[in-house]
Design an enzyme around this catalytic site. Structure first.
Site, PDB file in Angstrom:
ATOM      1  N   SER A   1      -0.214  -6.166   7.282  1.00  0.00           N
ATOM      2  CA  SER A   1      -0.347  -5.306   6.100  1.00  0.00           C
ATOM      3  C   SER A   1      -0.580  -6.150   4.859  1.00  0.00           C
ATOM      4  CB  SER A   1       0.945  -4.504   5.930  1.00  0.00           C
ATOM      5  OG  SER A   1       0.988  -3.908   4.656  1.00  0.00           O
TER       6      SER A   1
ATOM      7  N   TYR B   1      10.569  -3.669   5.934  1.00  0.00           N
ATOM      8  CA  TYR B   1       9.332  -3.389   6.673  1.00  0.00           C
ATOM      9  C   TYR B   1       8.306  -4.493   6.423  1.00  0.00           C
ATOM     10  CZ  TYR B   1       4.543  -1.741   6.910  1.00  0.00           C
ATOM     11  OH  TYR B   1       3.189  -1.684   7.122  1.00  0.00           O
TER      12      TYR B   1
ATOM     13  N   LYS C   1       6.495  -7.626   8.962  1.00  0.00           N
ATOM     14  CA  LYS C   1       5.083  -8.007   9.109  1.00  0.00           C
ATOM     15  C   LYS C   1       4.928  -9.501   8.838  1.00  0.00           C
ATOM     16  CE  LYS C   1       3.469  -3.924  10.082  1.00  0.00           C
ATOM     17  NZ  LYS C   1       3.091  -3.652  11.473  1.00  0.00           N
TER      18      LYS C   1
HETATM   19  C1  UD1 Z   1       2.903   1.252   1.061  1.00  0.00           C
HETATM   20  C2  UD1 Z   1       3.688   0.010   1.365  1.00  0.00           C
HETATM   21  C3  UD1 Z   1       2.900  -0.841   2.307  1.00  0.00           C
HETATM   22  C4  UD1 Z   1       2.523  -0.069   3.545  1.00  0.00           C
HETATM   23  C5  UD1 Z   1       1.746   1.167   3.147  1.00  0.00           C
HETATM   24  C6  UD1 Z   1       1.502   2.016   4.385  1.00  0.00           C
HETATM   25  C7  UD1 Z   1       5.073  -0.631  -0.556  1.00  0.00           C
HETATM   26  C8  UD1 Z   1       5.281  -1.617  -1.650  1.00  0.00           C
HETATM   27  N1  UD1 Z   1       3.967  -0.757   0.166  1.00  0.00           N
HETATM   28  O1  UD1 Z   1       1.774   0.891   0.289  1.00  0.00           O
HETATM   29  O2  UD1 Z   1       3.696  -1.932   2.685  1.00  0.00           O
HETATM   30  O3  UD1 Z   1       1.752  -0.875   4.398  1.00  0.00           O
HETATM   31  O4  UD1 Z   1       2.516   1.950   2.228  1.00  0.00           O
HETATM   32  O5  UD1 Z   1       0.527   2.976   4.116  1.00  0.00           O
HETATM   33  O6  UD1 Z   1       5.863   0.235  -0.354  1.00  0.00           O
HETATM   34  N2  UD1 Z   1       2.183   7.216  -5.275  1.00  0.00           N
HETATM   35  C9  UD1 Z   1       2.464   8.216  -6.183  1.00  0.00           C
HETATM   36  N3  UD1 Z   1       3.126   9.337  -5.755  1.00  0.00           N
HETATM   37  C10 UD1 Z   1       3.525   9.486  -4.455  1.00  0.00           C
HETATM   38  C11 UD1 Z   1       3.243   8.471  -3.524  1.00  0.00           C
HETATM   39  C12 UD1 Z   1       2.579   7.337  -3.970  1.00  0.00           C
HETATM   40  O7  UD1 Z   1       2.124   8.114  -7.371  1.00  0.00           O
HETATM   41  O8  UD1 Z   1       4.140  10.518  -4.129  1.00  0.00           O
HETATM   42  C13 UD1 Z   1       1.442   6.019  -5.726  1.00  0.00           C
HETATM   43  C14 UD1 Z   1       2.225   4.728  -5.563  1.00  0.00           C
HETATM   44  O9  UD1 Z   1       3.044   4.493  -6.669  1.00  0.00           O
HETATM   45  C15 UD1 Z   1       1.083   3.722  -5.410  1.00  0.00           C
HETATM   46  C16 UD1 Z   1      -0.013   4.522  -4.701  1.00  0.00           C
HETATM   47  O10 UD1 Z   1       0.295   5.891  -4.928  1.00  0.00           O
HETATM   48  O11 UD1 Z   1       0.605   3.325  -6.671  1.00  0.00           O
HETATM   49  C17 UD1 Z   1      -0.073   4.262  -3.212  1.00  0.00           C
HETATM   50  O12 UD1 Z   1       1.218   4.459  -2.650  1.00  0.00           O
HETATM   51  P1  UD1 Z   1       1.477   4.521  -1.065  1.00  0.00           P
HETATM   52  O13 UD1 Z   1       0.539   5.469  -0.436  1.00  0.00           O
HETATM   53  O14 UD1 Z   1       2.942   4.745  -0.858  1.00  0.00           O
HETATM   54  O15 UD1 Z   1       1.054   3.079  -0.557  1.00  0.00           O
HETATM   55  P2  UD1 Z   1       1.514   1.618  -1.070  1.00  0.00           P
HETATM   56  O16 UD1 Z   1       2.779   1.677  -1.827  1.00  0.00           O
HETATM   57  O17 UD1 Z   1       0.352   0.984  -1.708  1.00  0.00           O
END
Ligand code: UD1
Length: 337
Positions: A125, A150, A154
């Protein structure tokens, strides 16, 4: 063309990879304990491809069952997807995460060694890049400083594989660092089915559009990005799946040693880009509010995918519109069945 063992092959990325492998003429055997997936995925993969993958319901950490699989099948290569993957849960249950993800990997590698199976492709990841340096991340960017167990699993498995390679230089070990996989198969038959309230952005967006969740919270609008919301490298899961086939083909040419590849588009889109694109292509509303930053998030995470583009001859083909359309199609069609 040979027989490929997919651990965790019933899950989101594994099932899409099974489809691409079957369509590419490979024989596919899946081992999965169904702890975060459903048996109906087999029928769906068969409906899409016209071929039914082999399936053994087992935990990859079960050495006896793994031994049986390798004695009864001539496995040419393994793609190792199996693992716990919920970031928040890993903070609450660190021992379960370390035990499960590390134990299963070690059991798999020991069984492969015993049967002289020399090719493994591992689901890593972009989380291993932590917050050590600014995006874009190339494969030689510093790793570590993970923000949750998690991510550390990795990171640790990457170290285990690098150590193994020194002792077993004839093995091919592909480490694929995924960015943010979203979307679903265009058929709408397979996709991501989170347990309970989704943690990741896209499942939350689709469930909000479907009225299952009231509104999306956008975590942070004060990041130093173009619109203040977080920026990620969203990659269509079908493109991601094809990256595994490209890695396998590279291994088949006789490659050995550890090869690390980023699988991403190289383009960062913001959370607001996702919401706006999703609403436009699907003609639906995604009610949203701004909320505080989520601990552990970084402002920007996107890849430099040049290495995979040049060495594997693989490049993403799907657009953000495709990703949003296919995610919605899956939400309306397959995820409810
Ligand atoms: C996360 C994990 C990553 C993992 C991946 C799996 C972390 C730091 N990273 O990535 O290790 O491999 O998921 O898919 O946790 N967001 C919102 N509202 C929400 C959900 C997300 O605003 O309800 C935003 C988050 O703040 C971020 C973006 O959307 O900026 C992407 O979030 P997400 O889909 O959870 O992925 P990552 O955090 O990038």
């Amino acid at each position: 063309m040979g027989k490929i063992l997919l651990t965790g092959g019933m899950g989101f990325i594994g099932s899409h990879t099974a489809v691409e492998l079957l369509e590419g003429g490979y024989d596919v055997l899946i081992v999965d304990d169904l702890s975060n997936s459903e048996a109906s995925v087999l029928d769906r993969v068969e409906t899409i491809t016209g071929k039914r993958p082999g399936f053994v319901q087992a935990d990859v950490a079960d050495a006896g069952k793994m031994e049986k699989i390798f004695s009864e099948n001539a496995i040419d290569a393994v793609i190792h997807f199996a693992g716990f993957k919920a970031v928040g849960e890993s903070v609450a249950k660190p021992l379960e995460y370390y035990r499960n993800n590390l134990d299963s990997t070690l059991t798999l590698l020991e069984t492969m060694k015993k049967h002289d199976c020399r090719t493994i492709i591992f689901s890593s990841s972009a989380t291993v890049y932590g917050d050590n340096s600014p995006a874009p991340f190339a494969e030689d960017a510093p790793t570590g400083n993970c923000t949750n167990p998690y991510g550390w699993t990795k990171y640790m498995i990457e170290q285990i594989l690098k150590g193994l390679s020194l002792a077993a230089p004839k093995m091919f070990i592909g480490i694929l660092r995924y960015f943010n996989p979203i979307g679903a198969h265009p058929s709408g038959l397979i996709g991501e089915k989170p347990n309970g309230i989704p943690n990741n952005l896209l499942p939350y967006v689709t469930q909000t559009a479907a009225g299952i969740r009231e509104k999306l919270s956008i975590f942070g609008n004060d990041y130093p990005t173009k619109d203040g919301t977080g920026v990620r490298d969203f990659i269509h899961v079908v493109d991601l799946a094809k990256g595994h086939v490209a890695t396998l083909k590279y291994a088949e040419k006789g490659a050995c040693g550890v090869e690390i590849f980023n699988l991403g588009t190289g383009v960062g889109y913001s959370v607001l880009d996702i919401v706006n694109t999703f609403e436009r292509v699907n003609g639906v509303k995604v009610p949203h509010v701004f909320a505080p930053r989520r601990p552990g998030d970084i402002a920007e995470c996107y890849s430099n995918p040049t290495r995979a583009n040049t060495i594997l001859g693989w490049k993403t083909a799907k657009t953000l519109d495709d990703m949003c359309r296919d995610a919605w199609n899956w939400q309306q069609k397959g995820s409810r069945a």
